[in-house]
Write a protein that holds these residues in place. Structure first.
Motif, mmCIF file in Angstrom:
data_model
loop_
_atom_site.group_PDB
_atom_site.id
_atom_site.type_symbol
_atom_site.label_atom_id
_atom_site.label_comp_id
_atom_site.label_asym_id
_atom_site.label_seq_id
_atom_site.Cartn_x
_atom_site.Cartn_y
_atom_site.Cartn_z
ATOM 1 N N MET A 170 -1.317 1.924 2.873
ATOM 2 C CA MET A 170 0.025 2.357 3.254
ATOM 3 C C MET A 170 -0.050 3.188 4.529
ATOM 4 S SD MET A 170 2.297 1.104 1.261
ATOM 5 C CE MET A 170 3.745 2.143 1.525
ATOM 6 N N PRO A 171 0.948 3.092 5.400
ATOM 7 C CA PRO A 171 0.893 3.835 6.664
ATOM 8 C C PRO A 171 1.195 5.319 6.513
ATOM 9 C CG PRO A 171 2.931 2.592 6.517
ATOM 10 C CD PRO A 171 2.104 2.185 5.334
ATOM 11 N N ILE A 172 1.645 5.746 5.318
ATOM 12 C CA ILE A 172 1.894 7.171 5.102
ATOM 13 C C ILE A 172 1.012 7.672 3.961
ATOM 14 C CG2 ILE A 172 4.257 7.077 5.943
ATOM 15 C CD1 ILE A 172 5.176 7.261 3.025
ATOM 16 N N ASP A 173 0.670 8.959 4.021
ATOM 17 C CA ASP A 173 -0.154 9.581 2.996
ATOM 18 C C ASP A 173 0.403 10.979 2.754
ATOM 19 O OD1 ASP A 173 -2.174 10.026 1.180
ATOM 20 O OD2 ASP A 173 -3.615 10.674 2.688
ATOM 21 N N LEU A 174 0.809 11.242 1.533
ATOM 22 C CA LEU A 174 1.447 12.512 1.185
ATOM 23 C C LEU A 174 0.724 13.181 0.032
ATOM 24 C CD1 LEU A 174 5.125 11.180 1.117
ATOM 25 C CD2 LEU A 174 3.989 12.253 3.050
ATOM 26 N N GLY A 175 0.793 14.498 -0.021
ATOM 27 C CA GLY A 175 0.204 15.222 -1.135
ATOM 28 C C GLY A 175 0.836 14.856 -2.463
ATOM 29 N N ALA A 176 2.097 14.420 -2.435
ATOM 30 C CA ALA A 176 2.829 14.071 -3.660
ATOM 31 C C ALA A 176 2.766 12.586 -3.966
ATOM 32 C CB ALA A 176 4.293 14.506 -3.527
ATOM 33 N N LYS A 177 1.776 11.881 -3.409
ATOM 34 C CA LYS A 177 1.763 10.417 -3.529
ATOM 35 C C LYS A 177 1.625 9.933 -4.961
ATOM 36 C CE LYS A 177 -1.846 8.200 -1.950
ATOM 37 N NZ LYS A 177 -2.860 7.791 -0.949
ATOM 38 N N CYS A 180 5.762 10.568 -5.899
ATOM 39 C CA CYS A 180 6.875 10.198 -5.020
ATOM 40 C C CYS A 180 7.032 8.682 -4.983
ATOM 41 C CB CYS A 180 6.680 10.761 -3.616
ATOM 42 S SG CYS A 180 5.262 10.090 -2.716
ATOM 43 N N LEU A 181 8.265 8.217 -4.798
ATOM 44 C CA LEU A 181 8.573 6.787 -4.762
ATOM 45 C C LEU A 181 8.838 6.354 -3.328
ATOM 46 C CD1 LEU A 181 10.989 6.512 -7.841
ATOM 47 C CD2 LEU A 181 8.481 6.610 -7.797
ATOM 48 N N ILE A 182 8.470 5.132 -3.005
ATOM 49 C CA ILE A 182 8.563 4.666 -1.632
ATOM 50 C C ILE A 182 10.009 4.646 -1.136
ATOM 51 C CG2 ILE A 182 8.631 2.225 -2.295
ATOM 52 C CD1 ILE A 182 6.976 3.813 0.853
ATOM 53 N N GLY A 183 10.970 4.384 -2.019
ATOM 54 C CA GLY A 183 12.371 4.399 -1.594
ATOM 55 C C GLY A 183 12.803 5.780 -1.139
ATOM 56 N N GLY A 184 12.344 6.808 -1.845
ATOM 57 C CA GLY A 184 12.638 8.179 -1.444
ATOM 58 C C GLY A 184 11.932 8.543 -0.156
ATOM 59 N N ASN A 185 10.691 8.058 0.013
ATOM 60 C CA ASN A 185 9.969 8.297 1.266
ATOM 61 C C ASN A 185 10.747 7.751 2.450
ATOM 62 O OD1 ASN A 185 6.822 7.411 -0.342
ATOM 63 N ND2 ASN A 185 7.858 9.374 -0.298
ATOM 64 N N VAL A 186 11.266 6.530 2.285
ATOM 65 C CA VAL A 186 12.014 5.895 3.374
ATOM 66 C C VAL A 186 13.357 6.584 3.585
ATOM 67 C CG1 VAL A 186 13.191 3.760 4.056
ATOM 68 C CG2 VAL A 186 10.860 3.679 3.144
ATOM 69 N N SER A 187 14.034 6.931 2.500
ATOM 70 C CA SER A 187 15.357 7.551 2.610
ATOM 71 C C SER A 187 15.295 8.934 3.266
ATOM 72 C CB SER A 187 16.004 7.665 1.227
ATOM 73 O OG SER A 187 16.257 6.369 0.705
ATOM 74 N N THR A 188 14.125 9.578 3.215
ATOM 75 C CA THR A 188 13.968 10.879 3.883
ATOM 76 C C THR A 188 13.123 10.766 5.142
ATOM 77 O OG1 THR A 188 12.048 11.383 2.490
ATOM 78 C CG2 THR A 188 14.188 12.178 1.736
ATOM 79 N N ASN A 189 12.676 9.553 5.474
ATOM 80 C CA ASN A 189 11.785 9.327 6.610
ATOM 81 C C ASN A 189 10.588 10.274 6.539
ATOM 82 O OD1 ASN A 189 10.889 8.087 8.995
ATOM 83 N ND2 ASN A 189 11.910 9.605 10.286
ATOM 84 N N ALA A 190 9.907 10.266 5.398
ATOM 85 C CA ALA A 190 8.782 11.169 5.169
ATOM 86 C C ALA A 190 7.693 10.958 6.219
ATOM 87 C CB ALA A 190 8.218 10.936 3.764
ATOM 88 N N GLY A 191 7.017 12.048 6.566
ATOM 89 C CA GLY A 191 5.964 11.991 7.576
ATOM 90 C C GLY A 191 4.592 11.925 6.945
ATOM 91 N N GLY A 192 3.986 13.097 6.716
ATOM 92 C CA GLY A 192 2.707 13.129 6.022
ATOM 93 C C GLY A 192 1.524 13.426 6.908
ATOM 94 N N LEU A 193 0.349 13.161 6.352
ATOM 95 C CA LEU A 193 -0.902 13.636 6.922
ATOM 96 C C LEU A 193 -1.426 12.798 8.076
ATOM 97 C CD1 LEU A 193 -2.605 14.358 3.486
ATOM 98 C CD2 LEU A 193 -1.621 16.050 5.037
ATOM 99 N N ARG A 194 -1.005 11.542 8.197
ATOM 100 C CA ARG A 194 -1.601 10.674 9.214
ATOM 101 C C ARG A 194 -0.555 10.040 10.135
ATOM 102 N NH1 ARG A 194 -4.731 10.040 4.484
ATOM 103 N NH2 ARG A 194 -6.778 10.978 4.775
ATOM 104 N N LEU A 195 0.567 10.722 10.304
ATOM 105 C CA LEU A 195 1.597 10.227 11.208
ATOM 106 C C LEU A 195 1.064 10.119 12.630
ATOM 107 C CD1 LEU A 195 5.319 11.017 11.112
ATOM 108 C CD2 LEU A 195 4.158 11.310 13.287
ATOM 109 N N LEU A 196 0.132 10.996 13.005
ATOM 110 C CA LEU A 196 -0.475 10.974 14.333
ATOM 111 C C LEU A 196 -1.030 9.593 14.661
ATOM 112 C CD1 LEU A 196 -1.726 12.391 16.856
ATOM 113 C CD2 LEU A 196 -3.667 13.012 15.416
ATOM 114 N N ARG A 197 -1.633 8.942 13.673
ATOM 115 C CA ARG A 197 -2.269 7.645 13.905
ATOM 116 C C ARG A 197 -1.317 6.478 13.657
ATOM 117 N NH1 ARG A 197 -7.555 5.623 13.464
ATOM 118 N NH2 ARG A 197 -7.527 3.393 13.871
ATOM 119 N N TYR A 198 -0.555 6.547 12.565
ATOM 120 C CA TYR A 198 0.194 5.370 12.124
ATOM 121 C C TYR A 198 1.701 5.454 12.357
ATOM 122 C CZ TYR A 198 -4.294 4.510 9.926
ATOM 123 O OH TYR A 198 -5.636 4.317 9.708
ATOM 124 N N GLY A 199 2.188 6.595 12.827
ATOM 125 C CA GLY A 199 3.599 6.712 13.144
ATOM 126 C C GLY A 199 4.473 6.937 11.923
#
Length: 502
Positions: A170-177, A180-199
Motif C-alpha cells: 500500500m502507498p500509505i503506512d499509518l500507526g493505526a493501520k 483504520c479502514l481504507i475508505g476513511g483514509n481516503v475520505s480524510t486524505n491520510a498522509g502517514g510515514l512514507r508520504l515523502l516517497r509515495y505521495g
C-alpha cells in the motif's frame, strides 16, 4: 519483513485498544463545546424497523452499550449520543440508507475505523452512525499494473498483507493501520510515514465509487493511471471527510514491495543541524529515500518513561532523526547510506547514530517513533495538533508555545513529525482536560500557523475540532465555493453535519 511489521503493529493496536477502553469517557461534545443541534428529524422505531428489514441480521445496532463504542473517538476527546448504528454490506444498501435518510432529513455520521484525531468520525448529537466495517471485500488485484480494487471497509493492514504476497504494498503506512479502514483514509486524505516517497492519496487513488446524499451512486472506479476525460470527480470525495458522499469502493495504485530497507537513527544537538541533515539526505540518498522523521528530546524521554522503550542511541541528544531508505539492491543502498552517514559525521552535523538493515532492529527503531502519541497520552490529557509549516519555521512553534503557555498548568510541550513533508505534530500535555489551556491554544496556534503561511491540518483533516478555524488556511472565496459544493451535493445537509464547516 512486512508480515513481521504487521504483527508488531497489530500488537501495538491491541494494547492501544485496551488502554483507551480503561480511560473515562469525555463530556458530551455538544455540552463541552456548546453546539446547537441542527433541524434534523429524531430517529424513531419506524425508522429502525425499516433499516432492520433492509439490512437484515447484524445490520442494525440499537443497544446503548454497543452504540457507545461508536460514539466516542479512540483518544476520548469527543463523544456523541447516537442510539442507532447501521452496518451495510453493499453499495446498494448504502444507497437505500442514504435515500431514505435524505427524504426524512435524518442526519448521518459515516464512520470507518474511528481513528480520527479531530472528532470527524463520531456523532455530535444523535446522528445515525453509518459504519462501513462490513464492506471489506478485496475485489481484484492486478499484479502487472500494480492496482488493487477493494471496498471501503477493508482494514489498511489487511490490504498491505494481501499485497505483500504479490510483491506489492500500500502507498500509505499509518500507526493505526491495524484498525483504520481504507475508505476513511481516503475520505480524510491520510498522509502517514512514507508520504515523502509515495505521495498522498490524491495521487494514488486511481478511481472510486461513492454514494451521494440522495442515494445516487457515482461510478468513477477507473483503474487506469492516465484518464484525461473531463472533470476528475474522484477528487471531490478524497479529503471531503464524508460531507459530500460516502465512498464505497476504491482503485488504488500500489508500488512494488522494496527488496532492501535501511534505517538510520541519528542524534543531533540543534534543529539547524536537523535541517542540514535533511538537505544532505535528499541529495545523497535521493531515489531511495522513503522516510525522514524528526522528534525532540522531550518526546524521546516520555517514550522511555511511559512505555519503557529503549533509545536506539546510548547518548542523549536534543533532537533525533529517523531516516529510511527503500530500494531494490541491498549492497547498492547500504553503500549510499554509509557514504551519507560518513559525510554528516565528518562535517560535525550529526553527533551520534546507528544504521541497520536487520528487520527486527528496524522494527524496534520504528516502534519508538510510532508509539510517541501513545506514550504521551498514557498519563496525560493530550492537546494534539498536526500542522504543516515551512521547514525554516518547522520547530519554532514549540518555543513560541512554551512562552505563550508559561502561566498555565502544562506538563510538557513537544514536537515530532514527518520532516520530509513539512508535517509537525505539536503535543501539549496536561494532567486533565483544561479549559484555560484550550482557550489559550485556540485560535493562537492556528493564527501562528497562518502567519507562517502553513496549514492548520497536514493530514488529520478538519473534522469537528477544527471546523471553526478553517479560515486560517482557506481564503473566504475558497470556503464559499466549498459551501456551494456542499449545498449542491447534499442540499439537506444530512452527511456528517457539524464537521469541516461551522
Amino acid at each position: 519483513m512486512m508480515l513481521a511489521m504487521g504483527r508488531r503493529l497489530k500488537a501495538i493496536e491491541c494494547f492501544l485498544r485496551r488502554w483507551v477502553s480503561s480511560r473515562p469517557d469525555p463530556e458530551l461534545t455538544a455540552l463541552r463545546y456548546n453546539v446547537k443541534r441542527g433541524s434534523y428529524a429524531v430517529p424513531n422505531d419506524t425508522h429502525v424497523a425499516f433499516f432492520e428489514k433492509l439490512l437484515g441480521p447484524g445490520g442494525v445496532i440499537t443497544d446503548s452499550q454497543e452504540c457507545d463504542a461508536y460514539n466516542v473517538d479512540w483518544l476520548k476527546i469527543v463523544k456523541g449520543s447516537s442510539r442507532l448504528v447501521l452496518r451495510p454490506r453493499s453499495t446498494e444498501e448504502v444507497s437505500a440508507v442514504l435515500r431514505y435518510c435524505d427524504e426524512r432529513r435524518l442526519a448521518l455520521c459515516p464512520q470507518s475505523g474511528n481513528t480520527s484525531l479531530v472528532g470527524g468520525s463520531v456523532p455530535v448529537f444523535d446522528e445515525i452512525v453509518l459504519s462501513m466495517r462490513l464492506m471489506d471485500r478485496i475485489i481484484h488485484t492486478d499484479e502487472l499494473a500494480g492496482v488493487v480494487v477493494c471496498e471501503a471497509g477493508c482494514v489498511l493492514q489487511r490490504l498491505d498483507e494481501h499485497l505483500s504476497g504479490r510483491d506489492l504494498m500500500m502507498p500509505i503506512d499509518l500507526g493505526a493501520k491495524g484498525s483504520c479502514l481504507i475508505g476513511g483514509n481516503v475520505s480524510t486524505n491520510a498522509g502517514g510515514l512514507r508520504l515523502l516517497r509515495y505521495g498522498n492519496l490524491h495521487g494514488n487513488v486511481l478511481g472510486l465509487e461513492a454514494v451521494m446524499a440522495n442515494g445516487n451512486v457515482i461510478d468513477c472506479l477507473n483503474t487506469l493511471k492516465k484518464d484525461n476525460t473531463g472533470y476528475h470527480l474522484k477528487h471531490l470525495f478524497i479529503g471531503s471527510e464524508g460531507t459530500l458522499g460516502v465512498v464505497t469502493k476504491l482503485a488504488i495504485q500500489c508500488p512494488n514491495l522494496p527488496k532492501a530497507i535501511n534505517v538510520a537513527f541519528l542524534g543531533l544537538r540543534d534543529f539547524k543541524k536537523v535541517l542540514e541533515t535533511y538537505r544532505l539526505a535528499k541529495g545523497e540518498l535521493s531515489e531511495i529515500l522513503s522516510s525522514c522523521e524528526m522528534m525532540d528530546r522531550v518526546s524521546m524521554d516520555i517514550a522511555e518513561q511511559a512505555l519503557g522503550l529503549k533509545n536506539p542511541l546510548a547518548s542523549e541528544n536534543d533532537f533525533y532523526m529517523l531516516i529510511e531508505t527503500s530500494g531494490s539492491q541491498l549492497s547498492h543502498d547500504e553503500e549510499k547510506v554509509k557514504a551519507f552517514l560518513e559525510k554528516v559525521m565528518e562535517l560535525g552535523i550529526v553527533d551520534d547514530g546507528t544504521v541497520t538493515s536487520d528487520p527486527s532492529k528496524i522494527q524496534k527503531i520504528w516502534e519508538v517513533r510510532e508509539r510517541l502519541a501513545e506514550a504521551m497520552s498514557k498519563e496525560h490529557y493530550l492537546f494534539k495538533y498536526d500542522i504543516s509549516l515551512p521547514l525554516s519555521e518547522f520547530y519554532s512553534i514549540v518555543a513560541v508555545l512554551k512562552d505563550h503557555l508559561k502561566d498555565c498548568d502544562v506538563r510538557y510541550i513537544t514536537g515530532f513529525g514527518h520532516l520530509g513533508d513539512g508535517n509537525l505534530h505539536v503535543q501539549v500535555l496536561t494532567s486533565d482536560y483544561d479549559a484555560k489551556v484550550n482557550a489559550r491554544l485556540e485560535p493562537f496556534i492556528f493564527e501562528y500557523t497562518s502567519k507562517m503561511r502553513g496549514s492548520i491540518s497536514a493530514e488529520h483533516g478538519i473534522g469537528f475540532k477544527k471546523a471553526k478555524f478553517l479560515r486560517y488556511s482557506k481564503d473566504e472565496s475558497a470556503i464559499e465555493l466549498m459551501r456551494n459544493m456542499k449545498r449542491a451535493m447534499d442540499p439537506n445537509g444530512i452527511l456528517n453535519p457539524y464537521k469541516v464547516f461551522t
